[in-house]
Scaffold this active site. Structure first.
Site, PDB file in Angstrom:
ATOM      1  CB  CYS A  83      -0.991  -0.042   1.161  1.00  0.00           C
ATOM      2  SG  CYS A  83      -2.312   1.189   1.035  1.00  0.00           S
ATOM      3  CG  HIS A 192      -4.915  -3.054   2.009  1.00  0.00           C
ATOM      4  ND1 HIS A 192      -4.111  -2.632   3.038  1.00  0.00           N
ATOM      5  CD2 HIS A 192      -5.413  -1.939   1.435  1.00  0.00           C
ATOM      6  CE1 HIS A 192      -4.133  -1.310   3.098  1.00  0.00           C
ATOM      7  NE2 HIS A 192      -4.910  -0.860   2.135  1.00  0.00           N
ATOM      8  CD  GLU A 194      -3.252  -5.927   4.693  1.00  0.00           C
ATOM      9  OE1 GLU A 194      -3.608  -4.748   4.921  1.00  0.00           O
ATOM     10  OE2 GLU A 194      -2.524  -6.242   3.723  1.00  0.00           O
TER      11      GLU A 194
END
Length: 214
Positions: A83, A192, A194
């Site tokens: 990011c 992202h 995650e």
């Protein structure tokens, strides 16, 4: 056991990044979220995330004392930017504007309002927020086992505009742009992972297994 340092320079909630890496490491790596330059310097691999405005992120990185060790890590070991952490690797950003780390040649550009129109003539929202398809540009070990067209989760108003041929994956909103870039021991992604379900976890697991060679 290898040590993976997740760099915490005070920007963003990094709990989800840390927990995702702990999950995919499966006891094969020691994962540590840290603000200590010495811990980053001693790590085998470094993860450089970030959220928020680019000027604030760059200022916090300078003030934290982590800038020099992050730059060193980007040169000599497996390094993963996520990011805003990925955006900081370029020379400058239109947000601010801000001079950044200059690891990659190129800049980070805002989505131009005049181009943010979909195929039906409807205005697209900025920030770009949601699940987007990822299109493979060239093979890379970190993308092993992730099919072309897989969807990842994005939240951003700016995107990479590299001047070198370093794109690994592209996405479209509404035009195509680099969503992940890589060179030598560095891999950096705008979205992202995650928060990107099983495909994102596969990417993180590939980084845990990666030896830093493209």
């Amino acid at each position: 056991m290898q040590k993976i340092a997740i760099v915490d320079y005070g920007m963003g909630n990094l709990h989800s990044v840390t927990k995702a890496f702990e999950l995919v490491a499966e006891g094969r790596a020691q994962v540590e979220l840290t603000q200590d330059p010495a811990v980053v310097a001693a790590a085998d691999k470094v993860v450089f995330p970030g959220q928020g405005a680019m000027p604030d992120c760059m200022r916090h990185l300078d003030e934290s004392g982590l800038k020099a060790v992050v730059l060193q890590a980007s040169q000599d070991r497996p390094f993963f930017g996520i990011c805003v952490g990925a955006q900081l690797l370029f020379e400058r950003s239109e947000e601010g504007p801000t001079d950044s780390l200059g690891v990659f040649k190129g800049e980070v550009r805002r989505f131009p309002p005049e181009l943010m129109i979909d195929g039906h003539g409807q205005k697209l929202k900025v920030p770009h927020m949601g699940w987007n398809e990822m299109f493979i540009v060239r093979d890379h070990p970190l993308w092993a086992g992730i099919p072309d067209g897989e969807r990842f989760y994005f939240v951003h108003s700016y995107h990479f505009a590299p001047t070198d041929d370093i794109a690994v994956v592209e996405t479209a909103y509404p035009y195509r742009f680099a969503a992940a870039v890589a060179r030598d021991n560095i891999f950096a992604i705008q979205c992202h992972p995650e928060k990107s379900a099983q495909a994102g976890l596969k990417l993180l697991k590939n980084f845990v297994d990666w030896d830093g060679r493209a």
